[in-house]
Every structure is written in C-alpha cells, then in structure tokens.
Design a protein around this motif. Structure first.
Motif, PDB file in Angstrom:
ATOM      1  N   SER A 171       9.087   3.093   4.663  1.00 28.71           N
ATOM      2  CA  SER A 171       9.530   4.103   3.236  1.00 28.71           C
ATOM      3  C   SER A 171       9.516   3.930   2.105  1.00 28.71           C
ATOM      4  N   SER A 172       8.360   4.532   1.852  1.00 29.80           N
ATOM      5  CA  SER A 172       8.467   4.515   0.269  1.00 29.80           C
ATOM      6  C   SER A 172       9.704   5.032  -0.554  1.00 29.80           C
ATOM      7  N   MET A 173      10.439   5.842   0.076  1.00 35.13           N
ATOM      8  CA  MET A 173      11.390   6.987  -0.539  1.00 35.13           C
ATOM      9  C   MET A 173      12.941   5.959  -0.502  1.00 35.13           C
ATOM     10  N   SER A 174      12.620   5.136   1.025  1.00 31.10           N
ATOM     11  CA  SER A 174      14.683   4.560   0.910  1.00 31.10           C
ATOM     12  C   SER A 174      14.036   3.030   1.691  1.00 31.10           C
ATOM     13  N   LYS A 209       0.445  -0.836   0.496  1.00 30.22           N
ATOM     14  CA  LYS A 209      -0.147   0.143  -0.070  1.00 30.22           C
ATOM     15  C   LYS A 209       1.183   1.614  -0.074  1.00 30.22           C
ATOM     16  N   PHE A 210       1.268   2.339  -0.782  1.00 25.68           N
ATOM     17  CA  PHE A 210       1.473   3.462  -1.286  1.00 25.68           C
ATOM     18  C   PHE A 210       0.826   4.878  -0.745  1.00 25.68           C
ATOM     19  N   GLY A 211       0.545   5.276   0.043  1.00 25.94           N
ATOM     20  CA  GLY A 211       0.049   6.713   0.822  1.00 25.94           C
ATOM     21  C   GLY A 211      -0.078   7.684   0.025  1.00 25.94           C
ATOM     22  N   GLY A 212      -0.989   8.754   0.366  1.00 21.42           N
ATOM     23  CA  GLY A 212      -1.058   9.810  -1.287  1.00 21.42           C
ATOM     24  C   GLY A 212       0.506  10.586  -0.625  1.00 21.42           C
ATOM     25  N   GLU A 228       2.550  -4.455   3.159  1.00 20.24           N
ATOM     26  CA  GLU A 228       3.347  -3.863   3.558  1.00 20.24           C
ATOM     27  C   GLU A 228       3.395  -2.307   3.477  1.00 20.24           C
ATOM     28  N   ILE A 229       2.957  -1.237   4.233  1.00 17.60           N
ATOM     29  CA  ILE A 229       2.185   0.000   4.337  1.00 17.60           C
ATOM     30  C   ILE A 229       3.734   1.095   3.860  1.00 17.60           C
ATOM     31  N   TYR A 230       3.725   1.110   3.034  1.00 13.43           N
ATOM     32  CA  TYR A 230       4.431   2.530   1.852  1.00 13.43           C
ATOM     33  C   TYR A 230       4.346   3.826   2.880  1.00 13.43           C
ATOM     34  N   THR A 231       4.892   4.669   3.459  1.00 10.19           N
ATOM     35  CA  THR A 231       4.275   5.832   3.200  1.00 10.19           C
ATOM     36  C   THR A 231       6.197   7.037   3.172  1.00 10.19           C
ATOM     37  N   ASP A 232       5.695   7.972   4.203  1.00  9.68           N
ATOM     38  CA  ASP A 232       6.778   9.512   4.563  1.00  9.68           C
ATOM     39  C   ASP A 232       7.772   8.921   5.293  1.00  9.68           C
TER      40      ASP A 232
END
Ligand code: ADP
Ligand code: ASP
Ligand code: MG
Length: 409
Positions: A229-232, A6-9, A169-173
């Motif tokens: 994290s979706s960024m790392s 899952k990717f958040g806003g 997996e819950i991807y966030t900031d």
C-alpha cells in the motif's frame, strides 16, 4: 541498492497524494539508495481521456488514442519531479521514448522489445531520482505506443529486469494481493506470498491488482515483486517463484466482467465446421475462451463459446457476414454475464474443489451457464446480477468457517 517503485493512479489522485508518494520516494532515496520511480496517470485520468476521445469519435485512430492516453502518465511524472524538487531532492522525469523503451507497433497493446538504459543510468549517476512514465513506449517509426490497460505494472517489471534492480515494489490502494478483491469481498484475506503461476492465473482471470503481462515478465526474468500500500507501512505480498504455501489447493478467487457468450445455433453436423467457425474468429484476432458443443441432433448441432466483452460486436459481425458459408440457423449472444474463477496450484491433486464450488453456488441459488477447468483453475459463467452474491458465497466456502480449505487438508 537500486529500487524500482511503481505507484498506480489511485495513489496519485490529488496533489496531496502526489506529495504523500513524494515523501515515500524521498525516504528510500535518503537512505542512500538509487530510485527509479514508475508512475501511472492520476486517478481516473485514463478513463477520462477515453471518454473525451469517444465524444469526438466512436472509433478513433489507435495511433491518436495512444498519443492522447500517454499524456496522462506524462502529467504525473512532471508533477512528481516538481514535488521532489520542492522537498529539495534531485529528480528528473522521462517519457517512454526518453527512457529508451522501444516497443512493437501494435497501438493500444504494444509489447516491449528492448529498453536502452543509458539515459536512466546517466541520470542515476548524477544522483537523480528517475521518474519514468509508465504504460508508454515508442515504436520503430518514433510514434508513441501504449502497453494495454494496467501497463505501468509492466513498465516497472521490465525496468527492474533490465536494470537488475534489487527491489521491485508495486504500490497501490490495497495492502497486497488478497484471496478476493478486498473492495468487493470484505472477508478477503491478505496473502503474505504467492507464486508467479497462481498470480498469473488470478491476474488473467480478472484480479486487476497486477497486469497479466507484468507477472509474465516477472516470472521470465526472475523479478521478485512486492505489492503493497502507498498509504500504510504494511508489509505487502511477495510474488516469487515458489512459496511455502504451495500445497494450498485454493489460493484465491477472481471475477472478470469483460466477458460475453455467443451461441451459434443449428450449425451443420459435419466435420470441419468448428474449424471454419474458429478460424474466422482467429483471423480477426478474436480470443475465444470457453467452448461448448452440444450433442448433434439430426443434421445440426450448436456451438457456444465466450469472447472478451469488448470484442463481442466484432465477433458477431464476422459470423453474421459468413452465415451462408457456415450454414447456421441463428446466433444469440449475452454480455450480461461474468466469469467467476477459483484458482490454486494444488487443485489438480485435490479432488472435490469443483464440487465445493458448485455446492456454494447451489446454496446461493445461483445458476451456472458454462463451466471450464484447467490444472490450476475452475471458471464458471454466471449472470452478472449474481456476481456479488456468488463472490461472497464462494469465498466463504473456501476461506472461512468449518468448510474453509484449512479444515479440508
Ligand atoms: P493502481 O491504480 O495502483 O494500478 P488498480 O486499480 O489497477 O490500482 O489495482 C488495485 C485494485 O485491484 C484494488 O483496488 C482492488 O480493488 C483490485 N483487486 C482485484 N482483485 C484483487 C486481489 N485479489 N487482491 C487485491 N486487489 C485486488
Ligand atoms: N493509466 C493506464 C491505465 O489506466 C496504465 C496504468 O494505470 O497502469 O490503464
Ligand atoms: Mg493498475
């Protein structure tokens, strides 16, 4: 292996972000896994849509609101499918209705009833990456519903449960679940793991990193979650049944700004008054949190309690309309308050947590308006102007320096 990701806003705010996420999905898929992706609306889209609706009407129809808000997620899934196609991969986007997510009819806060997974399975069998719109479902009339703010987390966990996914997996900031909101408290520490009960409490007390309902479902259906994290490439936080650090008596702190207090002054000091008052609120489905009753003086007493900030107006209206029936003198209310909570599974067996909390607030010169305790949490209501200082002094008290919890073991 079957992955639900899952990717958040916040991870989808721009086209660049969409491609970044597409690459991450591609990486999992190219390793030979099946992937079901759940997406939120991009960036601030949901808030923007709410603002637009309020330009038209202060109290729009809840059905139409769901119709409107669901478009945010629909945009995300279509764009993601396009991005994956661009990378040369097979992908198909599905709305809530297309993925068979049937819900109750309560617009804005619908509950998932069942998910008919045939469509998802047939798309996976065709080697498609399935891109599912989070936050939305369909009711028995065929109308679009939404699951409440943060509801894409709930969609992801529900899909992981019914598909018996190997990973959710819950991807966030942020890199994971921290001891406090890392955007507010710079010294907050990432946890490697956390048990469902503590995460549930943190989520319901304001840590919006996961929607409360998603944690409830994960606990009920034994879905192990990873927040990352979706960024790392950082490891993230695992949320599961029991953890090695269960004995930690304070796991984290949470803050909830959506709270308001109401004081009913001069209510008749006789049996049945609390019942009359709270049954009126219950009939309106208003959730009451902390309740305080003063010692009666002469023939009257006062009752103070908290409600969610967005329900204050409704609560005051109901009580005012029933003034003569309840026989109170006046009502006062305050929505410039926040609820700060300290949460930990080992708290019940460790005396002194409350006094540490009060000491930290005292040292910070912060006045406490109300207090409430349970087995695994202590909450205090404070003035919203004190919120930032309170978060820091309380976090420091429990998590750093010589007074940190490790030093108290
Ligand atoms: P998404 O768009 O990915 O759904 P959210 O904004 O809903 O992301 O949730 C992530 C945010 O939750 C973080 O940016 C952080 O500010 C906030 N947050 C609050 N409490 C915590 C906590 N204890 N640990 C991590 N993040 C937290
Ligand atoms: N877009 C919805 C919201 O902002 C759902 C979600 O992000 O999970 O609440
Ligand atoms: Mg969220």
């Amino acid at each position: 292996m079957l992955y639900v990701q899952k990717f958040g806003g916040s991870s989808l705010a721009s086209s660049e972000c969409v491609f970044n996420v597409a690459h991450r999905i591609a990486e999992t898929y190219r390793k030979g896994n099946q992937v079901v992706v759940v997406l939120s609306a991009q960036g601030c889209t949901t808030n923007e849509l709410i603002r637009k609706a309020n330009e038209i009407s202060a109290s729009p129809s809840k059905r139409e609101m769901d119709m409107l808000l669901a478009t945010g997620e629909q945009q995300s899934v279509a764009l993601m499918a396009m991005a994956l196609h661009k990378l040369g991969l097979n992908a198909v986007s599905l709305t809530g209705s297309q993925m068979g997510l049937h819900s109750s009819s309560t617009h804005g806060a619908a509950r998932i009833k069942r998910i008919d997974v045939d469509r998802i399975h047939s798309e996976l069998d065709r080697n498609n990456i399935v891109i599912a719109a989070g936050f939305q479902g369909v009711n028995r009339l065929g109308d679009i519903t939404t699951l409440g703010r943060g509801g894409s987390d709930t969609t992801a966990v529900a899909l992981a449960a019914v598909l018996k996914a190997d990973f959710c997996e819950i991807y966030t900031d942020v890199d994971g679940v921290y001891t406090a909101d890392p955007h507010k408290v710079k010294t907050a520490r990432k946890m490697d793991e956390i048990c469902y009960d503590v995460m549930l409490e943190l989520a319901s007390l304001g840590a919006k990193v996961l929607a409360t309902r998603s944690v409830e479902l994960a606990k009920k259906y034994h879905v192990t979650l990873v927040v990352r994290s979706s960024m790392s490439a950082c490891e993230g936080t695992i949320i599961k049944e029991a953890t090695a650090v269960e004995s930690t008596y304070v796991s984290g702190i949470a803050m909830d700004k959506n709270t308001a207090s109401i004081s009913v002054i001069g209510i008749n000091n006789e049996p049945g008054m609390a019942y009359k008052l709270f049954s009126l609120l219950a009939k309106e489905r208003i959730v009451v949190d902390i309740i305080l009753q003063s010692i009666g003086r002469d023939a009257t007493k006062d009752i103070a309690f908290t409600v969610m900030g967005n329900e204050l107006e409704k609560a005051v209206k109901v009580l005012s309309e029933n003034k003569s029936k309840l026989g109170f003198e006046r009502i006062t209310y305050d929505d410039k308050i926040v609820k700060l909570s300290v949460v930990g599974a080992g708290m019940a067996t460790h005396p002194g947590v409350a006094s540490m909390l009060f000491e930290a607030l005292y040292a910070g010169g912060i006045n406490i308006v109300m207090i409430s305790t349970s087995e695994i949490k202590i909450s205090v209501l404070i003035d919203e102007r004190d919120a930032d200082v309170a978060a820091h002094v309380v976090h420091d008290k429990f998590f750093s320096g010589s007074t940190a919890i490790d030093a108290h073991k």
